[in-house]
Design a protein around this motif. Structure first.
Motif, PDB file in Angstrom:
ATOM      1  N   GLN B 479     -42.322  32.719 -15.680  1.00  0.00           N
ATOM      2  CA  GLN B 479     -42.086  33.816 -14.578  1.00  0.00           C
ATOM      3  C   GLN B 479     -42.444  33.429 -13.222  1.00  0.00           C
ATOM      4  OE1 GLN B 479     -43.642  34.059 -17.773  1.00  0.00           O
ATOM      5  NE2 GLN B 479     -44.471  35.953 -18.053  1.00  0.00           N
ATOM      6  N   ALA B 480     -43.431  32.530 -13.105  1.00  0.00           N
ATOM      7  CA  ALA B 480     -43.751  31.927 -11.960  1.00  0.00           C
ATOM      8  C   ALA B 480     -42.461  31.282 -11.332  1.00  0.00           C
ATOM      9  CB  ALA B 480     -44.833  30.860 -11.717  1.00  0.00           C
ATOM     10  N   LEU B 481     -41.942  30.492 -12.160  1.00  0.00           N
ATOM     11  CA  LEU B 481     -40.774  29.648 -11.616  1.00  0.00           C
ATOM     12  C   LEU B 481     -39.651  30.897 -11.179  1.00  0.00           C
ATOM     13  CD1 LEU B 481     -40.788  26.477 -13.904  1.00  0.00           C
ATOM     14  CD2 LEU B 481     -40.468  26.547 -11.396  1.00  0.00           C
ATOM     15  N   GLN B 482     -39.349  31.919 -12.093  1.00  0.00           N
ATOM     16  CA  GLN B 482     -38.286  32.592 -12.101  1.00  0.00           C
ATOM     17  C   GLN B 482     -38.702  33.531 -10.537  1.00  0.00           C
ATOM     18  OE1 GLN B 482     -38.418  34.415 -15.618  1.00  0.00           O
ATOM     19  NE2 GLN B 482     -36.925  33.320 -16.466  1.00  0.00           N
ATOM     20  N   ARG B 483     -39.804  33.804 -10.230  1.00  0.00           N
ATOM     21  CA  ARG B 483     -40.200  34.725  -9.159  1.00  0.00           C
ATOM     22  C   ARG B 483     -40.192  33.906  -8.090  1.00  0.00           C
ATOM     23  NH1 ARG B 483     -43.673  38.891 -10.191  1.00  0.00           N
ATOM     24  NH2 ARG B 483     -43.569  39.433  -7.847  1.00  0.00           N
ATOM     25  N   VAL B 484     -40.391  32.793  -7.756  1.00  0.00           N
ATOM     26  CA  VAL B 484     -40.262  31.935  -6.718  1.00  0.00           C
ATOM     27  C   VAL B 484     -38.818  31.655  -6.295  1.00  0.00           C
ATOM     28  CG1 VAL B 484     -42.466  30.933  -6.393  1.00  0.00           C
ATOM     29  CG2 VAL B 484     -40.824  29.732  -7.641  1.00  0.00           C
ATOM     30  N   CYS B 706     -44.315  23.400   8.027  1.00  0.00           N
ATOM     31  CA  CYS B 706     -43.764  23.941   6.821  1.00  0.00           C
ATOM     32  C   CYS B 706     -43.907  25.437   7.265  1.00  0.00           C
ATOM     33  CB  CYS B 706     -45.002  23.757   5.865  1.00  0.00           C
ATOM     34  SG  CYS B 706     -44.466  24.743   4.323  1.00  0.00           S
ATOM     35  N   THR B 707     -42.544  25.947   7.344  1.00  0.00           N
ATOM     36  CA  THR B 707     -42.406  27.298   7.591  1.00  0.00           C
ATOM     37  C   THR B 707     -42.718  28.599   6.798  1.00  0.00           C
ATOM     38  OG1 THR B 707     -40.031  27.035   7.150  1.00  0.00           O
ATOM     39  CG2 THR B 707     -40.705  26.550   9.295  1.00  0.00           C
ATOM     40  N   ASP B 708     -42.452  28.344   5.396  1.00  0.00           N
ATOM     41  CA  ASP B 708     -42.318  29.419   4.629  1.00  0.00           C
ATOM     42  C   ASP B 708     -42.869  28.771   3.092  1.00  0.00           C
ATOM     43  OD1 ASP B 708     -41.264  32.151   5.531  1.00  0.00           O
ATOM     44  OD2 ASP B 708     -39.990  30.525   6.457  1.00  0.00           O
ATOM     45  N   VAL B 709     -43.663  29.651   2.687  1.00  0.00           N
ATOM     46  CA  VAL B 709     -43.814  29.348   1.208  1.00  0.00           C
ATOM     47  C   VAL B 709     -44.115  30.536   0.281  1.00  0.00           C
ATOM     48  CG1 VAL B 709     -45.930  28.444  -0.284  1.00  0.00           C
ATOM     49  CG2 VAL B 709     -45.690  27.221   1.767  1.00  0.00           C
ATOM     50  N   TRP B 710     -43.490  30.507  -0.905  1.00  0.00           N
ATOM     51  CA  TRP B 710     -43.587  31.410  -1.922  1.00  0.00           C
ATOM     52  C   TRP B 710     -44.344  30.840  -3.021  1.00  0.00           C
ATOM     53  CZ3 TRP B 710     -39.404  30.145   1.039  1.00  0.00           C
ATOM     54  CH2 TRP B 710     -38.670  31.084   1.965  1.00  0.00           C
TER      55      TRP B 710
END
Lengths: 200, 934
Positions: B479-484, B706-710
Motif C-alpha cells: 500500500q505504501a508503494l502504491q500510495r506514493v 529536494c523540493t517534494d517528498v511523498w
C-alpha cells in the motif's frame, strides 16, 4: 602546561546592578559587568524558559524580545539590554490563558521535544506583531535562524499560520477540547432519573 | 448523528425548552465511543469505532486483539501532546533547568590527545584554588560500564588511557562556572602519546597497542571490536544473473544534533541516596551503570528523567559525565550540575557510524532478487557503545521487505581514536538501506522495468518469514508503494522530467521494538511494565518508566488508557519521571515504546476496567459481559437506561480496599532462529515505508534542492496521527541532512573540524521540501490497537529516494554521502569529460523503454496483491517463508529441499579467499585460538 606559570583564564569582572523590565516586571539584579544576557535571564532573573542550545547564535533557542525585536540573548551583553523591555517565553501567556501562538504550537504539533519551542514562539510572535498576514515564504524567512531537529518545520509553519488567522480574527482556537479548562464533571453526565414504572 | 441512545423509551431526544435548554429527563446521551459529553466530537467518533463493537470502522486486518477494548475516545485522533502546555509556556524543565539550593558547577578536564597513556594527574593546584569544592579523577571510579553487557569498556574518567580528543580525564566542582573553568586549567596531566588511528581501514590491521583489549576474544592484535558473518539461502542462484549491481559506498558520520546539550544534576540527599536528574532516553541503563560505577545498590539511586530536548539515540547510553556529577556531589556534599557546551556534545557523539559499505546484488531472468551480498565496515570511534548491535543491523535489516534467493553479509566494527559512534535514529539500517535501494534502482534500469514495479513484484507478504528467520506480521509495504506512486504522479514523471529535475523512490524496513532486551535476560523479565492507580477522585494516575523524548510516548500511554477506560484524556495523569515511582521500562530505543509500553498500559487498564465492572455487577445485577463502560458511565448494553456513573461504580469498587491499583506488563513472544546473532533484528513487529522524492539539481554548481517528498509509512495504526506525521516529516528532515549536507569532518590530523552548529550543516527551514505524509495502517495483530513504530523507520527511505532522484535528474550516481555540491559537480565534470561535452546542459538524461519483463512484473505484482490481501485478512493462513517465490515449499525446511541452501555464521576456508573489506576481519584468529589472551 607543566612548569609554566599559570595565567588566570577569566579576569574577574566587577559586579554591577543590572535592571530591566522582564515580562512586565521591573527586575534589578547584581551581575558581572561582562555578563551575557542569556546567563542573567536564566541564572538571575529566573527565566529558565530561555534555552541555551549552542552559545554562538546558531540555534535560536535563546531568542528573546528586546524592546519588541527578536534578539539572540546568547550574543547580547546584558549591559546592552539594561533598561530595556525584555519578553521571554514566560511573558507570552496572559495569566492562565495561552497566547494564540502558544496554543497553536501545542495543537498543531509545532512542538515535539520542546527545547527549541521558546525561541520559535518568540520569533513568531515578533513576526505576527509586524505582519499579521505572512506568507509561508515570509514565515520561513522569519524563522530561518531557529533550528528545530524534531519537526522538520512543516508543522511549525502550520502553527504560525493558524495563529496568524486567529490574530486576524478569522478563526477561533482550533481545538477547544485541549483548552486549559478541564471538564468540570469528571463523573460524566448526571445519572438520569429512572422513568416511572420502568421495570428492571 | 441520528438518534443516539434514547434513555427513555419513545423519548424524542431532540426536544428543547423555549430557552434552548434540553428537556430534563429526555436528553439523549452519546453512543458508545463518543468521547464523552462533547457533542462536536460525536459524528466523527463513530467512524473510529470498529465494526465489531457497533461502529463504522472497517478493520483492515480482520479482528484485532484489542478491538473489544476500543471505545473511540482518543485513539486515532489528532491529540495535542499532554505535555505541550509545559513546553509552550517555558515551564518544561530540561537538564540544565534543574536548580537545587546550594548547587555548584562541575566541569570536565578533557584529553587534548587522540590516544595517550595517562602517566599522572596532579590535582593539587586545583584543589587549593578558593571556591573549588571537589576534584575527581579516574582513581575515584575504577569500575567499567557500557550500555551492552558484553562490551563494558567505558570508565567515568580515564583509568589508564585516553582514547580520543575530548575523552574525560578528571573533573572539578566549584562555586561558579568561572572558578570551575579556572580549576580545570590548573589540573596537570602527564601523557605518553601513542600512535593513533583515524582511518577505519587501518583498524583491521594488527597494531602494537589496540585501543581496547578483549582478552581471549580479541581478534589478532587488531582494532576489530566486532565482526559478523551471516549467510542464508542458495548461493548458486547468483550465478549468471540477468542484472547485477556492484556499489562501493562511503558514508560520513553524522551527529544527532539535538538542540539540548547534555546536562546532569547529581545530589546525594540527606539519607545518603543519590538523586540524579538527567535528560535520558534510557534511564534504566543509566541507573544500572551508576550503581555499578558508584558501588552502591541500585535502590540507593533515584534516576529522575527531566524533559529531554531531543534524543534520536544520542541520549541512550549511560554517560561518563553522569558518573562524574555523582562522584563530585558525593565528595562535596552539594548538588552538582554539569552542562555541556556544544563542542562537548560532539565529543560525546554516539552518532551514526562512518561506514564503507559494498553491496553486490543480483536479479534473475524473472527479475527476482537472487542475492544480496553486503560488506559493511563501520567506524566505531573510541568505545563500543551500541556497536555490537550496529554491526548486525547493518546487514540483517536488509533481509526484508524483499524476498531473496540468498543473503550474504560480512560486517566489522573497528575502534578508532575518534568520539564513539553509537545508536542514531534508524540504528544501523540507514546506510545499508540506502545502498541496497539504489542498487535496486540500478538493476531496474538494466532490466528496463519500472523500479516501483520491480519492488512490488518482489515483496514478502504479511505473516511471513524473512530469509534470516524474522517473523513478519502486518505488512503495509505494498500500500505504501502504491500510495506514493499515486500521490507523486510517478508514472508521468519518472524518466520523463527534463535535465536537472528528477524523481526517485526508496523503501524502508525497521524493527518495532527489539525482541531481546539490552540487558540480555531473554524473555524472562518484562520489557515494559505500567502501573495504574485510581483513587476516590476518579482521576487516573499512570506510572511508567517510558521516556518521552518529544515523540509523544507519554501522550500515547495516556491515550490508550483513556481509550480502554472511555475517559477524557484530561483525566489521565502520566507520571514517568522517576525510577523510584516508575516500574522498570527499558527506555526509548529501538522504536519500542509505543509498541511495548502501550501494550503494557492496555493490560493494566483492562485489569482496572474489570474491577470497575465487577463492582457495577454487584450494584446493578448484570454480568460484566453485558455491561458497557463508556462516556463515564456503566450501563446494561440492551437497555442503556440501566446503569450507574463511573464515579459511583468506582466508589463501589473501592469499598474496603481504597484506591484501585493494577499492573500490566509486556514481553515479546519467543521468536527467531538459533544461529549466532539470530536475536539481532528480531522484533515483535516491523514497520515499512516508501518515499518518493523530487529534486532540482543545479547542473552548473552541483547544488541539490529536494523540493517534494511523498512519504508513506506503515505504522500499523496511528494512535495519534498528528504525532505520526510529525515523526515522518521530522525523519525526512534528519535524513535529508545526512544525504545532502551533514557530516562530521575529521581533518588531516584527525581532529574534528566542525564541532558546532554553524559548520555542522543541519537543514534549515529553507532546505526543507514540501513533505506529504501518508499514513498506512496495516493494523498489527499484536500492536496496541494495531500500532507499530513510527519514530525511526520513516528516516530510512529518504536517503535512497534522493540519491535515485538525482540520477533521474542528471544520470549520475554519487556513492559518497553527503551529496555536497563539490562532489556532485566533480561527478558532473568527470562525466562531461568522459562524454566529451563542454556544456553541462548537454548532459544525457536517463530515459526508460520498458522491456517485455515489465508486463510480467506488473502481472506478478497484481497476483501478489491478491495473495497479500488474503493473508492480511487471515483468509489464507498457510505458512509463507522467504523462498516461496523461487518455487520452494514453505512447509519443508529449505535445507532439505534445496541442495546448497544454508544458514551459516562463519566463513568456510574457500570463502576466506574472496572476502570484502570488512570481511577481511575474518582472516585473523581470535586470541584464544592463537594460544594468547589471558
Amino acid at each position: 602546561m607543566v612548569g609554566e606559570e599559570h595565567v588566570s583564564m577569566i579576569p574577574a569582572a566587577p559586579s554591577e546592578v543590572w535592571s530591566a523590565e522582564v515580562n512586565g516586571q521591573s527586575q534589578e539584579v547584581l551581575a558581572p559587568s561582562n555578563a551575557i544576557l542569556l546567563d542573567v535571564l536564566r541564572d538571575k532573573a529566573g527565566c529558565l524558559g530561555v534555552k541555551r542550545g549552542c552559545d554562538m547564535g546558531t540555534c535560536g533557542c535563546c531568542t528573546v524580545l528586546i524592546d519588541g525585536e527578536p534578539r539572540l540573548s546568547c550574543l547580547t551583553m546584558a549591559q546592552d539590554a539594561s533598561g530595556c523591555e525584555i519578553t521571554t517565553v514566560e511573558g507570552l501567556a496572559d495569566g492562565a490563558h495561552l497566547a494564540p501562538i502558544q496554543q497553536c504550537f501545542a495543537d498543531h504539533g509545532g512542538s515535539q521535544c520542546g527545547f527549541c519551542t521558546p525561541g520559535f514562539l518568540i520569533t513568531s510572535q515578533a513576526l505576527l506583531t509586524k505582519n499579521p498576514n505572512p506568507s509561508d515564504k515570509e514565515i520561513a524567512c522569519a524563522i530561518e535562524g531557529n533550528l528545530c531537529r524534531c519537526t522538520g518545520y512543516q508543522q511549525i509553519i502550520e502553527s504560525i499560520q493558524a495563529a496568524a488567522s486567529i490574530h486576524r480574527g478569522e478563526s477561533e482556537l482550533a481545538n477547544p477540547a485541549s483548552d486549559a479548562h478541564p471538564d468540570p464533571h469528571p463523573s460524566g453526565p448526571e445519572e438520569p432519573t429512572m422513568p416511572p414504572g420502568h421495570a428492571r | 448523528m441520528s438518534g443516539g441512545y434514547k434513555q427513555q423509551p419513545g423519548g424524542g431526544g431532540n426536544e428543547t425548552r423555549k430557552d434552548g435548554k434540553r428537556v430534563a429527563g429526555k436528553q439523549s446521551f452519546s453512543p458508545p465511543g463518543s468521547g464523552g459529553s462533547k457533542p462536536e466530537m460525536s459524528p466523527r467518533d463513530l467512524d473510529f469505532i470498529p465494526e465489531t463493537v457497533g461502529g463504522k470502522e472497517k478493520q483492515p486486518a480482520g479482528s484485532h486483539i484489542h478491538d473489544r477494548a476500543r471505545t473511540g475516545t482518543t485513539v486515532g485522533k489528532r491529540t495535542t501532546l499532554v505535555d505541550a502546555n509545559a513546553k509552550v509556556t517555558g515551564q518544561a524543565w530540561y537538564g540544565d533547568d534543574v536548580r537545587l539550593p546550594n548547587a555548584i558547577i562541575g566541569r570536565i578536564v578533557r584529553s587534548p590527545h587522540h590516544y595517550a597513556k595517562v602517566k599522572s594527574v596532579d590535582t593539587s593546584k586545583a584543589e587549593k584554588l578558593p571556591g573549588v569544592l571537589a576534584v575527581a579523577t579516574g582513581d575515584d571510579a575504577p569500575n567499567s560500564f557500557g550500555v551492552l553487557p558484553v562490551t563494558k569498556d567505558e570508565h567515568a574518567m580515564a583509568v589508564e588511557k585516553v582514547r580520543h580528543v575530548g575523552d574525560l580525564v578528571a573533573c572539578v566542582a566549584a562555586i561558579d562556572e568561572a572558578t570551575a573553568r579556572e580549576a580545570v586549567s590548573l589540573i596537570e596531566v602527564e601523557y605518553e602519546v601513542l600512535d593513533s588511528i583515524h582511518d577505519m581501514k587501518k583498524g583491521l590491521e594488527d597494531v602494537d597497542e589496540p585501543i581496547h583489549w578483549r582478552g581471549k576474544y580479541h581478534v589478532g592484535t587488531t582494532n576489530v571490536q566486532k565482526r559478523v558473518f551471516q549467510e542464508f539461502g542458495d548461493r548458486s542462484m547468483v550465478e549468471n544473473p540477468n542484472a547485477s549491481y556492484h556499489g562501493k559506498w562511503k558514508f560520513m558520520g553524522v551527529n544527532h544534533g539535538f538542540t539540548e546539550p547534555h546536562a546532569v544534576v547529581a545530589h546525594w540527599d540527606s539519607n545518603g541516596r543519590l538523586q540524579l536528574y538527567t535528560p535520558q532516553q534510557v534511564p534504566h541503563y543509566a541507573h544500572r551503570a551508576l550503581a555499578t560505577v558508584l558501588d552502591v545498590p541500585m535502590h540507593q539511586v533515584n534516576v529522575i528523567r527531566t524533559f529531554v530536548g531531543g534524543g534520536f539515540g544520542g541520549k541512550s547510553d549511560p554517560f561518563p559525565h553522569e558518573m562524574c556529577a555523582a562522584i563530585l556531589s558525593r565528595k562535596s556534599g552539594r548538588p552538582v550540575r554539569i552542562t555541556f557546551d556544544r563542542e562537548e556534545v560532539f565529543w560525546v557523539n554516539r552518532g551514526r557510524h562512518p561506514s564503507h559499505i559494498e553491496v553486490q546484488m543480483y536479479a534473475d531472468e524473472e527479475a527476482r532478487i537472487s542475492g544480496f551480498d553486503i560488506d559493511a565496515l563501520i567506524d566505531g570511534g573510541g568505545f563500543a557503545s551500541f556497536g555490537h548491535v550496529t554491526s548486525y543491523y547493518n546487514g540483517v535489516l536488509a533481509t526484508a521487505p524483499y524476498e531473496l534467493g540468498s543473503f550474504h553479509y560480512t560486517g566489522a566494527r573497528v575502534w578508532t581514536n575518534k568520539p564513539a559512534s553509537g545508536a542514531m535514529r534508524g540504528h544501523g539500517a540507514v546506510n545499508t538501506r540506502c545502498a541496497v535501494e539504489v542498487g535496486l534502482d540500478d538493476m531496474s534500469e538494466q532490466l528496463q522495468v519500472d523500479p516501483i514495479d520491480l519492488r512490488l513484484a518482489n515483496l514478502l507478504p504479511p505473516h511471513s518469514r524473512t530469509i534470516s528467520g524474522f517473523r513478519i506480521t502486518s505488512n503495509g509495504m505494498r500500500q505504501a508503494l502504491q500510495r506514493v506512486r499515486e500521490g507523486s504522479d510517478w508514472d508521468n514523471k519518472f524518466r520523463k522530467l527534463p535535465l536537472g529535475k528528477g524523481i526517485g523512490i526508496g523503501c524502508g524496513f525497521f524493527i518495532s521494538g527489539s525482541g531481546l532486551p539490552i540487558h540480555w535476560d531473554p524473555n524472562k523479565f518484562p520489557h515494559a511494565t505500567v502501573h495504574i492507580q485510581i483513587d476516590m477522585d476518579g482521576g487516573v494516575t499512570v506510572h511508567t518508566g517510558a521516556a518521552d523524548i518529544g515523540q509523544g510516548s507519554t501522550t500515547a500511554v495516556a491515550q490508550v488508557v483513556a481509550e480502554v477506560l472511555a475517559l477524557p484524556i484530561e483525566m489521565i495523569h502520566v507520571r514517568s519521571h522517576e525510577s523510584d515511582t516508575s516500574p522498570v521500562d527499558l527506555g526509548s530505543y529501538s522504536s519500542r515504546v509505543t509498541f511495548m509500553n502501550a501494550n503494557a498500559a492496555i493490560r493494566a487498564a483492562l485489569e482496572i476496567k474489570e474491577k470497575i465492572l465487577n463492582a457495577a455487577w454487584d450494584a446493578l445485577g448484570y454480568h460484566p459481559d453485558t455491561l458497557v463502560l463508556n462516556d463515564r458511565r456503566i450501563y446494561y448494553k440492551h437497555d442503556p437506561a440501566i446503569g450507574m456513573s463511573y464515579l459511583q461504580a468506582l466508589h463501589k469498587a473501592q469499598e474496603d480496599k481504597g484506591a484501585l491499583i493494577a499492573s500490566g506488563a509486556y514481553r515479546s513472544p519467543p521468536m527467531g532462529g538459533v544461529h549466532k546473532g539470530a536475536a539481532a533484528g528480531l522484533a515483535p513487529a516491523y514497520s515499512f515505508s516508501a518515499y518518493v522524492a523530487e529534486v532540482d539539481v543545479d547542473i552548473e554548481t552541483g547544488l541539490i534542492k529536494c523540493t517534494d517528498v511523498w512519504a508513506a509509512h506503515d505504522c500499523g495504526k496511528a494512535l495519534n496521527p498528528m504525532a505520526v506525521e510529525g515523526q515522518i516529516i521530522g525523519s525526512c528532515h534528519m535524513g535529508l541532512g545526512q544525504v545532502l549536507s551533514e557530516q562530521m569532518v575529521y581533518g588531516r590530523t584527525g581532529h574534528l573540524q566542525n564541532p558546532n552548529l554553524l559548520e555542522y550543516k543541519i537543514p534549515s527551514v529553507h532546505e526543507m521540501p514540501n513533505v506529504t505524509p501518508i499514513i498506512i495502517e496495516s493494523c498489527d495483530p499484536e500492536g496496541p490497537f494495531g500500532a507499530k513504530e513510527a519514530g525511526e523507520g520513516p528516516l530510512l527511505p529518504i536517503l535512497p529516494a534522493v540519491v535515485n532522484a538525482v540520477y533521474d535528474a542528471i544520470g549520475i550516481r554519487v556513492n559518497d554521502l553527503p551529496l555536497t555540491p563539490d562532489k556532485v559537480w566533480a561527478a558532473i565534470a568527470k562525466k562531461m569529460k568522459l562524454e566529451g561535452i563542454d556544456d553541462p546542459a548537454d548532459l544525457p538524461v536517463p530515459r526508460l523503454d520498458f522491456s517485455e519483463l515489465q508486463s510480467k512484473l506488473v502481472a506478478r505484482a497484481a497476483e501478489h496483491e491478491t495473495r497479500d490481501k488474503r493473508r492480511q485478512k487471515s483468509e489464507d493462513t498457510d505458512a509463507y517463508v522467504n523462498g516461496v517465490l523461487f518455487g520452494f515449499d514453505p512447509n519443508v525446511p529449505l535445507e532439505d529441499q534445496v541442495e546448497g541452501w544454508m544458514s551459516s555464521d562463519k566463513p568456510t576456508p574457500e570463502q576466506l579467499a574472496e572476502l570484502g573489506l570488512a570481511g577481511t576481519a575474518w582472516l585473523k584468529e581470535e586470541q584464544r585460538n592463537m594460544g594468547g589472551g589471558n
